[in-house]
Design a protein around this motif. Structure first.
Motif, PDB file in Angstrom:
ATOM      1  N   TYR A  85       0.815  -1.211   0.000  1.00 61.56           N
ATOM      2  CA  TYR A  85       0.000   0.000   0.000  1.00 61.56           C
ATOM      3  C   TYR A  85       0.853   1.266   0.000  1.00 61.56           C
ATOM      4  CZ  TYR A  85      -3.643  -3.308   1.243  1.00 61.56           C
ATOM      5  OH  TYR A  85      -4.509  -4.374   1.244  1.00 61.56           O
ATOM      6  N   SER A  86       1.986   1.202  -0.663  1.00 65.17           N
ATOM      7  CA  SER A  86       2.829   2.392  -0.747  1.00 65.17           C
ATOM      8  C   SER A  86       2.156   3.443  -1.624  1.00 65.17           C
ATOM      9  CB  SER A  86       4.195   2.028  -1.344  1.00 65.17           C
ATOM     10  OG  SER A  86       4.034   1.511  -2.644  1.00 65.17           O
ATOM     11  N   CYS A  87       2.186   4.681  -1.192  1.00 64.74           N
ATOM     12  CA  CYS A  87       1.589   5.758  -1.968  1.00 64.74           C
ATOM     13  C   CYS A  87       2.264   7.075  -1.614  1.00 64.74           C
ATOM     14  CB  CYS A  87       0.083   5.853  -1.716  1.00 64.74           C
ATOM     15  SG  CYS A  87      -0.342   6.211  -0.002  1.00 64.74           S
ATOM     16  N   ASP A  88       2.268   7.960  -2.556  1.00 65.59           N
ATOM     17  CA  ASP A  88       2.861   9.270  -2.378  1.00 65.59           C
ATOM     18  C   ASP A  88       1.739  10.285  -2.182  1.00 65.59           C
ATOM     19  OD1 ASP A  88       4.380  11.508  -2.310  1.00 65.59           O
ATOM     20  OD2 ASP A  88       4.898  11.519  -4.447  1.00 65.59           O
ATOM     21  N   MET A  89       1.466  10.630  -0.921  1.00 66.12           N
ATOM     22  CA  MET A  89       0.375  11.556  -0.643  1.00 66.12           C
ATOM     23  C   MET A  89       0.662  12.952  -1.176  1.00 66.12           C
ATOM     24  SD  MET A  89      -1.212  10.510   3.059  1.00 66.12           S
ATOM     25  CE  MET A  89       0.311  10.651   3.980  1.00 66.12           C
ATOM     26  N   MET A  90       1.931  13.271  -1.355  1.00 66.47           N
ATOM     27  CA  MET A  90       2.281  14.590  -1.869  1.00 66.47           C
ATOM     28  C   MET A  90       1.788  14.783  -3.293  1.00 66.47           C
ATOM     29  SD  MET A  90       3.720  15.976   0.682  1.00 66.47           S
ATOM     30  CE  MET A  90       4.467  17.421  -0.044  1.00 66.47           C
ATOM     31  N   ALA A  91       1.559  13.671  -4.009  1.00 70.04           N
ATOM     32  CA  ALA A  91       1.107  13.777  -5.397  1.00 70.04           C
ATOM     33  C   ALA A  91      -0.296  14.371  -5.491  1.00 70.04           C
ATOM     34  CB  ALA A  91       1.130  12.394  -6.058  1.00 70.04           C
ATOM     35  N   ALA A  92      -1.084  14.230  -4.406  1.00 69.51           N
ATOM     36  CA  ALA A  92      -2.456  14.747  -4.426  1.00 69.51           C
ATOM     37  C   ALA A  92      -2.567  16.107  -3.754  1.00 69.51           C
ATOM     38  CB  ALA A  92      -3.389  13.756  -3.731  1.00 69.51           C
ATOM     39  N   MET A  93      -1.411  16.722  -3.455  1.00 71.21           N
ATOM     40  CA  MET A  93      -1.433  17.991  -2.730  1.00 71.21           C
ATOM     41  C   MET A  93      -1.116  19.152  -3.664  1.00 71.21           C
ATOM     42  SD  MET A  93       0.903  19.185   0.503  1.00 71.21           S
ATOM     43  CE  MET A  93       2.183  19.897  -0.518  1.00 71.21           C
ATOM     44  N   ASN A  94      -1.803  20.240  -3.436  1.00 67.46           N
ATOM     45  CA  ASN A  94      -1.526  21.475  -4.173  1.00 67.46           C
ATOM     46  C   ASN A  94      -0.733  22.406  -3.261  1.00 67.46           C
ATOM     47  OD1 ASN A  94      -1.435  23.804  -5.655  1.00 67.46           O
ATOM     48  ND2 ASN A  94      -3.645  24.143  -5.701  1.00 67.46           N
ATOM     49  N   PRO A  95       0.575  22.558  -3.480  1.00 69.28           N
ATOM     50  CA  PRO A  95       1.398  23.357  -2.554  1.00 69.28           C
ATOM     51  C   PRO A  95       1.047  24.840  -2.540  1.00 69.28           C
ATOM     52  CG  PRO A  95       2.654  22.754  -4.515  1.00 69.28           C
ATOM     53  CD  PRO A  95       1.363  22.013  -4.595  1.00 69.28           C
ATOM     54  N   ARG A  96       0.286  25.295  -3.527  1.00 71.65           N
ATOM     55  CA  ARG A  96      -0.059  26.712  -3.610  1.00 71.65           C
ATOM     56  C   ARG A  96      -1.519  26.971  -3.204  1.00 71.65           C
ATOM     57  NH1 ARG A  96       3.925  29.288  -6.103  1.00 71.65           N
ATOM     58  NH2 ARG A  96       2.624  31.150  -6.401  1.00 71.65           N
ATOM     59  N   ALA A  97      -2.136  25.966  -2.584  1.00 72.71           N
ATOM     60  CA  ALA A  97      -3.564  26.093  -2.252  1.00 72.71           C
ATOM     61  C   ALA A  97      -3.843  27.234  -1.281  1.00 72.71           C
ATOM     62  CB  ALA A  97      -4.077  24.770  -1.673  1.00 72.71           C
ATOM     63  N   PHE A  98      -2.886  27.529  -0.385  1.00 68.87           N
ATOM     64  CA  PHE A  98      -3.118  28.560   0.627  1.00 68.87           C
ATOM     65  C   PHE A  98      -2.288  29.820   0.384  1.00 68.87           C
ATOM     66  CE2 PHE A  98      -4.500  24.697   2.803  1.00 68.87           C
ATOM     67  CZ  PHE A  98      -5.742  25.101   3.282  1.00 68.87           C
ATOM     68  N   ASP A  99      -1.867  30.024  -0.845  1.00 66.88           N
ATOM     69  CA  ASP A  99      -1.165  31.267  -1.167  1.00 66.88           C
ATOM     70  C   ASP A  99      -2.088  32.458  -0.926  1.00 66.88           C
ATOM     71  OD1 ASP A  99       1.006  29.835  -1.826  1.00 66.88           O
ATOM     72  OD2 ASP A  99       0.963  30.217  -3.990  1.00 66.88           O
ATOM     73  N   ASN A 100      -1.577  33.452  -0.202  1.00 63.18           N
ATOM     74  CA  ASN A 100      -2.327  34.668   0.119  1.00 63.18           C
ATOM     75  C   ASN A 100      -3.562  34.397   0.987  1.00 63.18           C
ATOM     76  OD1 ASN A 100      -0.557  36.195  -1.547  1.00 63.18           O
ATOM     77  ND2 ASN A 100      -1.747  35.583  -3.345  1.00 63.18           N
ATOM     78  N   LYS A 101      -3.585  33.217   1.624  1.00 66.90           N
ATOM     79  CA  LYS A 101      -4.718  32.864   2.491  1.00 66.90           C
ATOM     80  C   LYS A 101      -4.234  32.455   3.883  1.00 66.90           C
ATOM     81  CE  LYS A 101      -7.449  31.175  -1.431  1.00 66.90           C
ATOM     82  NZ  LYS A 101      -8.092  29.984  -2.033  1.00 66.90           N
ATOM     83  N   GLU A 102      -3.016  32.890   4.222  1.00 66.49           N
ATOM     84  CA  GLU A 102      -2.423  32.466   5.493  1.00 66.49           C
ATOM     85  C   GLU A 102      -3.259  32.924   6.686  1.00 66.49           C
ATOM     86  OE1 GLU A 102      -0.810  33.904   3.074  1.00 66.49           O
ATOM     87  OE2 GLU A 102       0.699  32.453   2.398  1.00 66.49           O
ATOM     88  N   LYS A 103      -3.750  34.169   6.653  1.00 68.09           N
ATOM     89  CA  LYS A 103      -4.545  34.683   7.770  1.00 68.09           C
ATOM     90  C   LYS A 103      -5.853  33.912   7.933  1.00 68.09           C
ATOM     91  CE  LYS A 103      -2.162  37.963   9.656  1.00 68.09           C
ATOM     92  NZ  LYS A 103      -1.746  37.855  11.091  1.00 68.09           N
ATOM     93  N   LEU A 104      -6.454  33.531   6.800  1.00 71.82           N
ATOM     94  CA  LEU A 104      -7.694  32.749   6.856  1.00 71.82           C
ATOM     95  C   LEU A 104      -7.451  31.400   7.502  1.00 71.82           C
ATOM     96  CD1 LEU A 104     -10.678  32.339   6.082  1.00 71.82           C
ATOM     97  CD2 LEU A 104      -9.895  31.528   3.849  1.00 71.82           C
ATOM     98  N   LEU A 105      -6.345  30.750   7.137  1.00 71.24           N
ATOM     99  CA  LEU A 105      -6.001  29.453   7.723  1.00 71.24           C
ATOM    100  C   LEU A 105      -5.701  29.595   9.207  1.00 71.24           C
ATOM    101  CD1 LEU A 105      -5.391  26.445   7.373  1.00 71.24           C
ATOM    102  CD2 LEU A 105      -3.062  27.060   6.708  1.00 71.24           C
ATOM    103  N   GLN A 106      -4.968  30.642   9.572  1.00 73.81           N
ATOM    104  CA  GLN A 106      -4.639  30.863  10.982  1.00 73.81           C
ATOM    105  C   GLN A 106      -5.899  31.103  11.817  1.00 73.81           C
ATOM    106  OE1 GLN A 106      -1.917  34.138  10.672  1.00 73.81           O
ATOM    107  NE2 GLN A 106      -0.186  32.861  10.036  1.00 73.81           N
ATOM    108  N   LYS A 107      -6.825  31.880  11.280  1.00 72.16           N
ATOM    109  CA  LYS A 107      -8.071  32.151  12.006  1.00 72.16           C
ATOM    110  C   LYS A 107      -8.889  30.872  12.159  1.00 72.16           C
ATOM    111  CE  LYS A 107     -12.014  35.298  12.168  1.00 72.16           C
ATOM    112  NZ  LYS A 107     -12.706  36.434  11.507  1.00 72.16           N
ATOM    113  N   THR A 108      -8.890  30.030  11.120  1.00 70.55           N
ATOM    114  CA  THR A 108      -9.612  28.755  11.183  1.00 70.55           C
ATOM    115  C   THR A 108      -9.043  27.868  12.292  1.00 70.55           C
ATOM    116  OG1 THR A 108     -10.068  28.860   8.808  1.00 70.55           O
ATOM    117  CG2 THR A 108     -10.292  26.713   9.873  1.00 70.55           C
TER     118      THR A 108
END
Length: 377
Positions: A85-108
């Motif tokens: 069951y080896s898998c690369d979870m990073m392949a399903a991640m968008n590294p830019r998903a929270f660009d310019n949304k840091e404050k929103l994530l912090q508040k959440t």
């Protein structure tokens, strides 16, 4: 998968065997035996200690072999799992998903701590992140947790006072929280064999809810006849385990609803939904990588994910003709036959003419676009 389950059961059985035959108990028994022998015959000290040393060495060697075998089996099992069951979870991640949304994530994150009752951690996080969390919201959740804590100790009075205070808002939302709380208090009195107090309580508080909960109130009053043997009566379901927890959840849901928030933390829901969708996303990413292709649609998932009912908050309609989800610009339309398709599919069938008759794609009946009606979910 069955092979992994069988191997796991074997390892678990082996571990339970080692725990049952505790090696320390075996060593303690050997020492006590040698001690008793020396006590009975002081001249046998050297012989007893020599024999004890040999036996301890033998037991220690046996323990090492047993644990070595268990560790080897466990290591092989984990390696087989990793390989299968080896898998690369990073392949399903968008590294830019929270660009310019840091404050929103912090508040959440900060609000998640507060919603979970971790007020000290939430305050510290908000301070370090430079967030402005309203004191009113913090105090509201402190009140909520105080009431829930009282409910866990079977003290329903704070919850009843809150429900009575907010009765108009709760009734407007169709909530039966206040009646459920009175019902629970009535059953508490019955379980304490205080039938007279239970009847007086019902006479005082059930009248207001008589119109909407007539049948349930009738069952509650009849249950008084079986006081002392309620668990073997036709009303045993009134004492179903988990009822108190359900009422606590109902209170939390209604409390959050009245202050304009969802019952569950958005962060918790996001992680839950992400966990459910992750396997499909990883599989899709591996297929796309093998085909040397990329998903070009932004803000849209590459595959459909089947979510559980508790993570769905609004109705979704997918057109059976175009296989596309309905939108405000492309709403669902019901034809005279009762079948529903999206507006764009309807326009294609009628070839842009509102009065051209066309056959429904799912039944023989004909209709016109002008006869179709918008459907609101």
């Amino acid at each position: 998968m069955n092979a992994f389950v069988d191997d796991y059961e074997k390892i678990s059985k082996r571990q339970r065997t080692l725990e049952t035959n505790d090696p320390l108990d075996r060593l303690i028994a050997l020492v006590n035996t040698a001690k008793d022998k020396i006590h009975d015959d002081p001249n046998s000290v050297q012989t007893a200690l020599t024999g004890l040393g040999k036996m301890v060495k033998s037991v220690s060697s046996s323990i090492q072999d047993d644990h070595k075998e268990l560790q080897s089996s466990l290591s092989k099992f984990t390696k087989a799992l990793d390989k299968k069951y080896s898998c690369d979870m990073m392949a399903a991640m968008n590294p830019r998903a929270f660009d310019n949304k840091e404050k929103l994530l912090q508040k959440t994150i900060a609000l998640h701590f507060i919603r979970q009752g971790n007020f000290t951690i939430g305050d510290a996080f908000a301070k370090e992140a430079g967030l402005d969390v309203p004191d009113e919201l913090r105090h509201q959740f402190m009140d909520m947790f105080d009431i829930v804590a009282a409910m866990k100790t079977d003290d329903l009075e704070p919850a009843l006072q809150w429900a009575k205070l907010h009765r108009p808002e709760l009734e407007k939302r169709g909530s039966s929280l206040e009646f459920k709380l009175h019902r629970q208090r009535f059953l508490q009195l019955l379980k304490q064999k205080k039938d007279k107090l239970a009847i007086e309580y019902a006479q005082t508080h059930f009248g207001y809810f008589g119109f909407r909960h007539t049948a349930e109130i009738s069952r509650l009053m009849c249950s008084v006849l079986f006081m002392g043997r309620l668990m073997t009566s036709p009303y045993a379901d009134l004492l179903t385990p988990g009822t108190a927890a359900d009422i606590q959840h109902m209170f939390t849901r209604d409390f959050c609803s009245l202050i304009g928030l969802s019952c569950e933390s958005p962060l918790y829901l996001s992680v839950t939904v992400g966990t459910q969708a992750l396997p499909a996303m990883i599989k899709m990413a591996s297929i796309m990588k093998a085909k040397k292709a990329e998903w070009s649609q932004e803000s849209e998932m590459a595959v459909e994910s089947n979510l559980t009912d508790d993570t769905k908050f609004h109705s979704i309609f997918v057109c059976p003709v175009s296989k596309e989800q309905a939108t405000d610009d492309n709403p669902p339309m019901m034809m005279v036959c009762g079948h529903v398709i999206c507006k764009e599919s309807l326009q294609k069938l009628c070839r842009g003419s509102q009065n051209l008759r066309f056959k429904c794609p799912y039944c023989p009946q004909e209709s016109m676009a002008s006869q179709a009606k918008n459907v609101y979910f």
